[in-house]
Design a protein around this motif. Structure first.
Motif, PDB file in Angstrom:
ATOM      1  N   TYR A 115     -58.816  14.832 -33.821  1.00 37.83           N
ATOM      2  CA  TYR A 115     -58.573  13.437 -34.203  1.00 37.83           C
ATOM      3  C   TYR A 115     -57.183  12.998 -33.766  1.00 37.83           C
ATOM      4  N   ALA A 116     -56.176  13.835 -34.018  1.00 38.80           N
ATOM      5  CA  ALA A 116     -54.807  13.497 -33.646  1.00 38.80           C
ATOM      6  C   ALA A 116     -54.669  13.375 -32.124  1.00 38.80           C
ATOM      7  N   CYS A 117     -55.299  14.279 -31.396  1.00 40.54           N
ATOM      8  CA  CYS A 117     -55.249  14.207 -29.930  1.00 40.54           C
ATOM      9  C   CYS A 117     -55.889  12.918 -29.425  1.00 40.54           C
ATOM     10  N   HIS A 118     -56.985  12.506 -30.061  1.00 40.79           N
ATOM     11  CA  HIS A 118     -57.647  11.280 -29.634  1.00 40.79           C
ATOM     12  C   HIS A 118     -56.749  10.070 -29.865  1.00 40.79           C
ATOM     13  N   LEU A 119     -56.114   9.985 -31.032  1.00 34.11           N
ATOM     14  CA  LEU A 119     -55.226   8.851 -31.288  1.00 34.11           C
ATOM     15  C   LEU A 119     -54.069   8.835 -30.292  1.00 34.11           C
ATOM     16  N   ARG A 120     -53.496   9.994 -30.023  1.00 34.35           N
ATOM     17  CA  ARG A 120     -52.371  10.034 -29.085  1.00 34.35           C
ATOM     18  C   ARG A 120     -52.807   9.649 -27.672  1.00 34.35           C
ATOM     19  N   SER A 121     -54.080   9.879 -27.346  1.00 31.64           N
ATOM     20  CA  SER A 121     -54.572   9.485 -26.023  1.00 31.64           C
ATOM     21  C   SER A 121     -54.678   7.972 -25.870  1.00 31.64           C
ATOM     22  N   PHE A 146     -61.328   2.268 -30.931  1.00 26.86           N
ATOM     23  CA  PHE A 146     -61.600   3.179 -32.040  1.00 26.86           C
ATOM     24  C   PHE A 146     -62.871   2.699 -32.762  1.00 26.86           C
ATOM     25  N   TRP A 147     -63.865   2.370 -31.968  1.00 32.26           N
ATOM     26  CA  TRP A 147     -65.180   1.957 -32.470  1.00 32.26           C
ATOM     27  C   TRP A 147     -65.079   0.733 -33.385  1.00 32.26           C
ATOM     28  N   CYS A 148     -64.127  -0.132 -33.106  1.00 40.39           N
ATOM     29  CA  CYS A 148     -63.884  -1.354 -33.884  1.00 40.39           C
ATOM     30  C   CYS A 148     -63.569  -1.049 -35.347  1.00 40.39           C
ATOM     31  N   ALA A 196     -52.279   2.303 -35.954  1.00 38.44           N
ATOM     32  CA  ALA A 196     -51.334   1.186 -36.006  1.00 38.44           C
ATOM     33  C   ALA A 196     -49.904   1.704 -36.089  1.00 38.44           C
ATOM     34  N   ALA A 197     -49.685   2.752 -36.889  1.00 36.46           N
ATOM     35  CA  ALA A 197     -48.351   3.344 -37.003  1.00 36.46           C
ATOM     36  C   ALA A 197     -47.888   3.904 -35.661  1.00 36.46           C
ATOM     37  N   LEU A 198     -48.797   4.520 -34.939  1.00 36.01           N
ATOM     38  CA  LEU A 198     -48.458   5.076 -33.631  1.00 36.01           C
ATOM     39  C   LEU A 198     -48.044   3.964 -32.664  1.00 36.01           C
ATOM     40  N   HIS A 199     -48.723   2.820 -32.737  1.00 31.76           N
ATOM     41  CA  HIS A 199     -48.337   1.674 -31.903  1.00 31.76           C
ATOM     42  C   HIS A 199     -46.939   1.178 -32.260  1.00 31.76           C
ATOM     43  N   LEU A 200     -46.618   1.140 -33.547  1.00 30.58           N
ATOM     44  CA  LEU A 200     -45.274   0.709 -33.945  1.00 30.58           C
ATOM     45  C   LEU A 200     -44.211   1.650 -33.397  1.00 30.58           C
ATOM     46  N   VAL A 201     -44.472   2.950 -33.474  1.00 32.32           N
ATOM     47  CA  VAL A 201     -43.528   3.934 -32.932  1.00 32.32           C
ATOM     48  C   VAL A 201     -43.345   3.718 -31.424  1.00 32.32           C
TER      49      VAL A 201
END
Length: 452
Positions: free
Chosen positions: A157-163, A327-329, A336-341
């Protein structure tokens, strides 16, 4: 859980199963919900996850046993937030269930269901069949029970978000994360792991304890650590609040504006969905970034449905939920936090500078007013403002005025309560409009009492 139709009607709502433990929802009820879901989907494999609060693990085990006894296998995802299950169901195209609890002592537990591709199971797409089966006799067991397959999902899951978010070239950042003793303690270190990010953990101990988003405490930690950003997650890691380098809260309108601009840079001219009580400043930011803002009712299902229908790039809710086409809507606070970073690390500006101008209009915040007859209150609001405001009834009553100010009054689903939101050009105008709307709503309640 009682096997009466009345109990089934109470706990199976429009978007999931929700009841107080053990009076309305116990392990027997969760078992039957699992069996009903297996019969509804008719698939060989169902994913099951849970948060770590209260009875969630035991209820999840019971749900899984109901699935197994109908002959289907269980992918045991273990503890994690809702977006972990979204990833599993979306990536593997399997249905799934998340057992979770509400905030505060004695809060109800619930079971969220989704179909293959992480499509929500709601009223009209299967929940009515679940309700009927819970009100009926216990289903017979299959001749051959299913098997449990461990499915540790957190790292994938974490790898997918970082991708989905490019962190290459970001400057060094110090980020305070308040996990609220919840699921973010499991996911934040994985998702935000990067050589340029120094993570300062707060309340990471004992995942499963009751906790919440305490941006006041977070502000102190940010100032004390000299951090660039603070993130506070609720216990389920469903929602995230941010504070800037000074400890000042970053409004959801600013988060919507910043993330929408990033998504629109990748999909120029795409639609962005927002609920109808989102600040006008966020809507204007979407337009300035070349996007098409689409207004919808409040709530997960409304935002997700409109995003899928319009192939929207992003969706934002006023209450700190953020939804992504990639992310499948579905909503993901951690994404969202990753985008802020990423935005903070790539822009070279501080978060207070990035957020400036995205919260221009004074707002009342949500005001809850108890009334005996919410429907009558809404009718009264409609009648009072019909001549002076442009009204619509997409969700409750919304009134818009020529100067850009607006109000929305909605009836609560489960209590004799109306929820009021007001926004205007300046504080004085907001207060005048707020008091005017409140006066109409409370006059409605007083009239109802005097008419009895």
């Amino acid at each position: 859980m009682s096997e009466t139709r009345g109990t089934a009607e109470r706990i199976v709502g429009a978007h999931g199963i929700r009841g107080r433990v053990p009076d309305e929802l116990d392990q027997g009820g969760s078992y039957r919900a699992g069996a009903a879901f297996a019969l509804l989907t008719g698939v060989p494999v169902i994913a099951v996850a849970h948060d770590a609060r209260g009875c969630s693990p035991a209820l999840a085990d019971a749900f899984a046993q109901g699935v197994l006894d109908q002959g289907a296998d269980v992918l045991d995802a273990g503890p994690g937030p809702a977006d972990c299950l979204t990833y599993l169901c979306g990536y593997l195209e399997v249905p799934g269930a998340l057992v979770t609890a509400g905030q505060g002592p004695g809060a109800p537990h619930g079971i969220r269901l989704c179909g293959p591709g992480a499509v929500p199971v709601a009223e009209g797409s299967g929940l009515e069949a679940i309700r009927a089966r819970l009100a009926g006799p216990r289903p017979p067991m299959a001749e051959l029970p299913g098997s449990v397959v461990p499915a540790p999902v957190l790292d994938d899951y974490a790898c997918h978000l970082r991708s989905l978010v490019d962190l290459s070239g970001i400057r060094r950042l110090k980020v305070v994360v308040d996990a609220g003793h919840g699921m973010a303690a499991l996911t934040a270190p994985r998702v935000l792991h990067h050589h340029a990010v120094e993570l300062v953990p707060v309340r990471f101990e004992r995942p499963g304890a009751r906790g919440g988003q305490t941006t006041g405490d977070l502000a102190q930690w940010v100032r004390r650590a000299g951090a660039d950003l603070g993130l506070a997650f609720d216990a389920g890691a469903d929602r995230c609040r941010a504070v800037d380098e000074h400890g000042a809260p970053v409004p959801s309108a600013a988060v919507i504006a910043l993330v929408a601009a990033r998504e629109l840079a990748r999909r120029p001219g795409a639609a962005v969905v927002h609920d109808l009580i989102t600040s006008r400043s966020a809507v204007e930011a979407v337009e300035a970034a070349g996007g098409i803002p689409l207004r919808c009712r409040v709530g997960r299902s409304a935002i997700r449905s409109l995003m899928a229908e319009q192939d929207a790039a992003f969706g934002g809710g006023h209450a700190g939920r953020y939804y992504f086409r990639d992310f499948w809507c579905a909503d993901s606070a951690m994404l969202a936090a990753l985008h802020l970073v990423a935005e903070l690390g790539q822009s070279g500006r501080t978060l207070s500078q990035l957020a400036a101008g995205h919260d221009r209009y004074p707002r009342s915040g949500e005001i809850g007013v108890r009334v005996e007859d919410p429907v009558a209150a809404l009718h009264r609001v409609t009648a009072h403002f019909a001549a002076t405001a442009a009204l619509d009834h997409l969700d409750g009553v919304t009134g818009e005025f020529g100067d850009g100010s607006w109000f929305n009054v909605r009836a609560a689903r489960t209590a004799p309560l109306v929820r009021i939101h007001v926004e205007a050009e300046d504080p004085a105008a907001m207060e005048v409009l707020r008091d005017r709307v409140l006066g109409v709503v409370t006059a409605s309640a007083a009239s109802a009492r005097s008419a009895r």
